[in-house]
Every structure is written in C-alpha cells, then in structure tokens.
Enzyme design. Structure first.
Site, PDB file in Angstrom:
ATOM      1  N   ARG A 179       0.536  -1.407  -0.139  1.00 37.15           N
ATOM      2  CA  ARG A 179      -0.057  -0.097  -0.120  1.00 37.15           C
ATOM      3  C   ARG A 179       1.023   1.338  -0.364  1.00 37.15           C
ATOM      4  O   ARG A 179       0.648   2.542  -0.779  1.00 37.15           O
ATOM      5  CB  ARG A 179      -1.288  -0.031   1.252  1.00 37.15           C
ATOM      6  CG  ARG A 179      -0.480  -0.104   1.773  1.00 37.15           C
ATOM      7  CD  ARG A 179      -1.009  -0.512   3.318  1.00 37.15           C
ATOM      8  NE  ARG A 179      -0.522  -0.105   4.947  1.00 37.15           N
ATOM      9  CZ  ARG A 179      -1.136  -0.048   6.141  1.00 37.15           C
ATOM     10  NH1 ARG A 179      -2.774  -0.810   6.204  1.00 37.15           N
ATOM     11  NH2 ARG A 179      -0.907  -0.592   6.943  1.00 37.15           N
ATOM     12  N   ARG A 239      -2.743 -14.652   6.238  1.00 35.39           N
ATOM     13  CA  ARG A 239      -4.117 -15.111   6.732  1.00 35.39           C
ATOM     14  C   ARG A 239      -4.861 -15.523   5.973  1.00 35.39           C
ATOM     15  O   ARG A 239      -5.062 -14.640   4.943  1.00 35.39           O
ATOM     16  CB  ARG A 239      -4.245 -13.662   7.319  1.00 35.39           C
ATOM     17  CG  ARG A 239      -3.943 -13.537   9.036  1.00 35.39           C
ATOM     18  CD  ARG A 239      -3.987 -14.624  10.129  1.00 35.39           C
ATOM     19  NE  ARG A 239      -3.017 -14.356  11.831  1.00 35.39           N
ATOM     20  CZ  ARG A 239      -2.321 -14.724  11.355  1.00 35.39           C
ATOM     21  NH1 ARG A 239      -1.215 -15.088  10.813  1.00 35.39           N
ATOM     22  NH2 ARG A 239      -1.673 -14.138  12.538  1.00 35.39           N
ATOM     23  N   GLU A 268     -10.008 -21.780  11.518  1.00 39.36           N
ATOM     24  CA  GLU A 268      -8.945 -22.371  11.590  1.00 39.36           C
ATOM     25  C   GLU A 268      -9.696 -23.186  13.018  1.00 39.36           C
ATOM     26  O   GLU A 268      -9.846 -22.641  14.003  1.00 39.36           O
ATOM     27  CB  GLU A 268      -7.804 -21.760  12.083  1.00 39.36           C
ATOM     28  CG  GLU A 268      -7.117 -21.586  10.143  1.00 39.36           C
ATOM     29  CD  GLU A 268      -5.671 -20.606  10.542  1.00 39.36           C
ATOM     30  OE1 GLU A 268      -5.340 -20.738  11.338  1.00 39.36           O
ATOM     31  OE2 GLU A 268      -4.994 -20.689   9.787  1.00 39.36           O
ATOM     32  N   HIS A 287      -0.927 -23.908   9.672  1.00 36.69           N
ATOM     33  CA  HIS A 287      -0.216 -23.039  10.515  1.00 36.69           C
ATOM     34  C   HIS A 287       0.545 -23.088  11.516  1.00 36.69           C
ATOM     35  O   HIS A 287       0.658 -22.194  12.501  1.00 36.69           O
ATOM     36  CB  HIS A 287      -1.978 -22.108  11.212  1.00 36.69           C
ATOM     37  CG  HIS A 287      -1.547 -21.105  11.214  1.00 36.69           C
ATOM     38  ND1 HIS A 287      -2.821 -19.686  11.048  1.00 36.69           N
ATOM     39  CD2 HIS A 287      -0.866 -19.515  11.341  1.00 36.69           C
ATOM     40  CE1 HIS A 287      -1.938 -18.421  11.904  1.00 36.69           C
ATOM     41  NE2 HIS A 287      -0.658 -18.265  11.278  1.00 36.69           N
TER      42      HIS A 287
HETATM   43  P1  NAP Z   1       4.771  -5.885   8.836  1.00 38.83           P
HETATM   44  O1  NAP Z   1       5.901  -5.544   9.088  1.00 38.83           O
HETATM   45  O2  NAP Z   1       3.213  -4.899   9.369  1.00 38.83           O
HETATM   46  O3  NAP Z   1       4.033  -6.176   6.754  1.00 38.83           O
HETATM   47  C1  NAP Z   1       2.640  -6.032   6.908  1.00 38.83           C
HETATM   48  C2  NAP Z   1       3.163  -5.403   4.770  1.00 38.83           C
HETATM   49  O4  NAP Z   1       1.697  -5.435   4.605  1.00 38.83           O
HETATM   50  C3  NAP Z   1       2.947  -3.669   4.575  1.00 38.83           C
HETATM   51  O5  NAP Z   1       4.476  -3.356   4.186  1.00 38.83           O
HETATM   52  C4  NAP Z   1       1.742  -3.127   4.236  1.00 38.83           C
HETATM   53  O6  NAP Z   1       2.168  -1.513   4.146  1.00 38.83           O
HETATM   54  C5  NAP Z   1       1.023  -3.744   4.332  1.00 38.83           C
HETATM   55  N1  NAP Z   1      -0.002  -4.048   4.144  1.00 38.83           N
HETATM   56  C6  NAP Z   1      -0.815  -4.184   4.593  1.00 38.83           C
HETATM   57  N2  NAP Z   1      -2.075  -3.597   4.315  1.00 38.83           N
HETATM   58  C7  NAP Z   1      -1.910  -3.615   2.599  1.00 38.83           C
HETATM   59  C8  NAP Z   1      -2.630  -3.413   1.735  1.00 38.83           C
HETATM   60  N3  NAP Z   1      -4.452  -3.014   1.494  1.00 38.83           N
HETATM   61  N4  NAP Z   1      -2.773  -4.093   0.398  1.00 38.83           N
HETATM   62  C9  NAP Z   1      -0.574  -3.922   0.270  1.00 38.83           C
HETATM   63  N5  NAP Z   1      -0.317  -4.187   1.442  1.00 38.83           N
HETATM   64  C10 NAP Z   1      -0.608  -3.666   2.300  1.00 38.83           C
HETATM   65  O7  NAP Z   1       3.774  -7.241   8.916  1.00 38.83           O
HETATM   66  P2  NAP Z   1       4.818  -8.953   9.224  1.00 38.83           P
HETATM   67  O8  NAP Z   1       5.430  -9.075  10.076  1.00 38.83           O
HETATM   68  O9  NAP Z   1       5.776  -9.039   7.370  1.00 38.83           O
HETATM   69  O10 NAP Z   1       3.749  -9.518   8.994  1.00 38.83           O
HETATM   70  C11 NAP Z   1       2.812 -10.004   8.212  1.00 38.83           C
HETATM   71  C12 NAP Z   1       1.666 -10.795   8.205  1.00 38.83           C
HETATM   72  O11 NAP Z   1       1.811 -12.105   8.669  1.00 38.83           O
HETATM   73  C13 NAP Z   1       1.326 -10.272   9.941  1.00 38.83           C
HETATM   74  O12 NAP Z   1       0.284  -9.694   9.991  1.00 38.83           O
HETATM   75  C14 NAP Z   1       0.783 -12.004   9.902  1.00 38.83           C
HETATM   76  O13 NAP Z   1      -0.883 -11.587   9.683  1.00 38.83           O
HETATM   77  C15 NAP Z   1       1.263 -13.242   8.995  1.00 38.83           C
HETATM   78  N6  NAP Z   1       2.421 -14.224   9.931  1.00 38.83           N
HETATM   79  C16 NAP Z   1       1.569 -15.500   9.987  1.00 38.83           C
HETATM   80  C17 NAP Z   1       2.119 -16.712  10.449  1.00 38.83           C
HETATM   81  C18 NAP Z   1       2.415 -17.858   9.720  1.00 38.83           C
HETATM   82  O14 NAP Z   1       2.610 -18.304  11.345  1.00 38.83           O
HETATM   83  N7  NAP Z   1       1.466 -18.012   8.692  1.00 38.83           N
HETATM   84  C19 NAP Z   1       3.639 -15.501  11.345  1.00 38.83           C
HETATM   85  C20 NAP Z   1       3.914 -14.445  11.464  1.00 38.83           C
HETATM   86  C21 NAP Z   1       3.433 -13.523  10.422  1.00 38.83           C
HETATM   87  P3  NAP Z   1       2.654  -0.314   4.651  1.00 38.83           P
HETATM   88  O15 NAP Z   1       4.133  -0.239   4.652  1.00 38.83           O
HETATM   89  O16 NAP Z   1       1.986   0.615   3.962  1.00 38.83           O
HETATM   90  O17 NAP Z   1       1.931  -0.156   6.597  1.00 38.83           O
END
Ligand code: NAP
Length: 321
Positions: A179, A239, A268, A287
């Site tokens: 975004r 997610r 889930e 997960h």
């Molecule tokens: P992060 O650093 O906050 O990265 C998320 C990115 O997504 C940011 O760059 C954000 O943009 C972007 N974003 C948010 N809304 C958007 C949209 N509508 N369109 C396009 N881009 C968008 O988070 P992270 O630490 O990388 O983690 C990401 C996600 O992975 C977590 O929220 C979690 O749900 C998931 N996760 C899953 C597992 C698993 O066990 N499978 C483990 C860890 C995390 P901005 O820079 O503009 O904010």
C-alpha cells in the site's frame, strides 16, 4: 504492594511463566491443544490486569466488556486481527505483539512451502509411500521451476522483505505490491513495485504477506485469480481471510492456476473433510509459519516482556495501538 494479576490463555513455555510469576500472580488455561473456552476467558478476564493471548482467541467488544481492570493485551503473534484493537483503545487497554523475532522463521516456511508446492514434494512422497513408484519416467511428477522464475510479493513488510532476500538467492525476478512504496527496499533488494494487476499477471509465484484487515479481506478473489497465469502458484502464509477460499477452490479445480500452498485458512482449524483437501494441486499446513523451537521461545519472551513492561508503567517493546 499488590501484585498484578495475569491470565495466560494456553500452556506456554515454563520459563516464560516463571519470569512473569516473579512480579505477577499468574493463572493459565493449562492445555496445550485445546483453546480456552470463551466463557472461561470471559469469567477470568474480570479480575485481570493483563491478558496474554494467542491468535486463536477472539478478543472482541463482548469479551472486553468484562475487562474492567485490564491494562494490557499481549498477543503471542505479530498479527493482531484476533483482537478488536479499536475496542481495546477505547478502554485505554494497550495491545502488544511479537514482530521481528518470527520474521526469518516465517520467511523460511513460506519459501519451503513454495518449493514443496512447485516441485510436488508431498505428492511425490505419498506416491513412493503408497508403493506406486514403478520406474523413472520423463513425465512423472513434473513440477514448476523455482530458480530464475518471477516472484510477486503482496505486502512488502518485515516478512515480505525477508522472503525477497531468499528469492534473490534463487535468481528470481522480484515484483512487489504494497500500500506504500518501499523505495529503500527497491534499491537494496533490487525489487520492482507494480500494481496488483501487473503482479498477478506476471508472477510465477504470488506470495501474500499483508496483515488481515478490512482492506485485505478477500483481496484475492475470483477476479484476481483469473489474472494469474495457468502455470502460476499462489502461496498464502499471512492469514486465511485474505484469499477467498471458494474462488481458490474453483481456480485450482479448473486449473486456471496451477497450484497453491497454504498455511492459513478462513476458519481454523480446518477439518479433514475440507473441500480444498480433495484437490491434488494444493499443499496445506496447520498454521506453522513461526513454528521453530527457538522462534516460539523468543515469541514467549517478547510477549512476557511486553506484558511486564506495561504492568510496570513502562512502554512495551512492541505496541500496536
Ligand atoms: P509488516 O511488517 O507489518 O508487513 C505487512 C506489509 O503489508 C506492510 O508493508 C504493509 O504496508 C502491507 N500492507 C498492509 N495492508 C496492505 C494492503 N491493503 N495492500 C497492500 N499492502 C498492505 O508485517 P509482517 O511482520 O511482515 O507480518 C505480515 C503478516 O504475516 C502478519 O500480519 C501475520 O498475519 C502474518 N504472519 C503469519 C504467520 C504464520 O504463522 N503463518 C507468522 C507470522 C506472520 P505498509 O508498509 O504501508 O504498512
């Protein structure tokens, strides 16, 4: 001095409980594989100053109505879509999470899932175990090339960036959509920003790495899947609700996309009769993105540290609201 009361919604690492117990009175739902029932949580939260919870716990307005003393909700995860953060903020409750420590483990799992799906590793292993392997054959269990292909990352945050580094090692061309534009990452990682439509049309591997929010709900539905190449693979370790599962089922069944690798689902846990399990071209995991022993230990440490700091009137390491 009155010690703060803390409730932990699942059995977590003994060391983490011991650390918290030095300064707090800790009660815990002492089960490893059964989430705390909602009514038990609702009852326990009444007396608590702190709640340490998991992504399986829905902390919504109704639960928070009981939380008259609560000062902090420490989520044992980076994603906080299980918590009504606005409702917590309204009540002056601080919400914390555990980013960074799980970035590399989740990026590893995402890349592993990509490789397993591309090269049909689960299907191949099952083929052998079932005694179906008769001979080497030119067409047997052929998959998609990973090296030199194009990766499209939707959501270039911490994990998206770590995934890009892995992709670079595999000689991949890397596109991303986010975004906000990440010009420094573009320079450092040699990645290219594109609109979502371009990313979907040009990528061999589409990897979803955004948080789950109202804006990302069903970000990938039938229209988006129809833009992908028939040889493309969708990987979702972010997610479940970001992808419309019904639309994905049809795309995979009709082979309008080639395969999918999923670590997360709309609801889930999924049952063994989940529709997607009928299909051979999908790899599904329960997960386990951050599930390495070290990472989970560190997540517990951070969750406890966040909790302890807020209860001692200090800023937490990671505050969400
Ligand atoms: P992060 O650093 O906050 O990265 C998320 C990115 O997504 C940011 O760059 C954000 O943009 C972007 N974003 C948010 N809304 C958007 C949209 N509508 N369109 C396009 N881009 C968008 O988070 P992270 O630490 O990388 O983690 C990401 C996600 O992975 C977590 O929220 C979690 O749900 C998931 N996760 C899953 C597992 C698993 O066990 N499978 C483990 C860890 C995390 P901005 O820079 O503009 O904010």
């Amino acid at each position: 001095m009155v010690r703060p009361k803390v409730y932990i919604t699942r059995k977590i690492q003994d060391e983490a409980v011991a650390r918290l117990s030095v300064t707090c009175d800790v009660s815990m739902w002492n089960e490893e594989n059964i989430p705390v029932p909602r009514e038990v949580l609702a009852e326990n939260i009444r007396e608590m100053d702190g709640l340490l919870c998991l992504l399986t716990d829905t902390i919504d307005e109704a639960i928070l109505t009981n939380a008259t003393k609560l000062k902090v909700i420490s989520n044992y995860a980076v994603g906080t879509n299980n918590i009504d953060t606005a409702a917590a903020t309204k009540r002056g409750i601080i919400v914390t999470n555990t980013p960074d420590v799980l970035t590399e483990a989740t990026a590893d799992l995402t890349f592993a899932l990509l490789m397993v799906t591309a090269r049909r590793i689960v299907e191949s292993s099952d083929h052998l175990r079932k005694g179906e392997w008769k001979t080497w054959s030119p067409l047997l269990l052929t998959g998609m090339d990973v090296y030199g292909s194009t990766m499209g990352i939707i959501g270039l945050g911490r994990i998206g960036g770590a995934l890009a580094k892995r992709a670079a090692g595999f000689g991949m061309k890397i596109l991303y959509h986010n975004r906000s534009r990440k010009t420094e990452a573009e320079r450092n990682l040699g990645i290219t920003y594109v609109e979502l439509e371009t990313l979907l049309k040009e990528s061999d591997f589409v990897c979803i790495m955004t948080p789950y929010t109202p804006e990302t709900h069903n970000l990938i539905g039938a229209a988006e899947l129809s833009l992908m190449k028939p040889t493309a693979v969708l990987i979702n370790t972010a997610r479940g609700g970001i992808v419309n599962e019904e639309a994905l089922y049809h795309a995979l069944k009709n082979r309008t996309i080639w395969a999918a690798g999923l670590d997360v689902f709309e609801k889930e846990p999924i049952s063994a009769s989940h529709k997607l399990l009928e299909l051979p071209n999908v790899v599904m995991l329960p997960h386990i993105g951050s599930a390495s022993i070290n990472t989970r230990n560190k997540m517990a440490e951070i969750a406890v540290e966040n909790m302890s700091r807020v209860l001692a009137n200090q800023p937490p390491l990671y505050q969400v609201n």
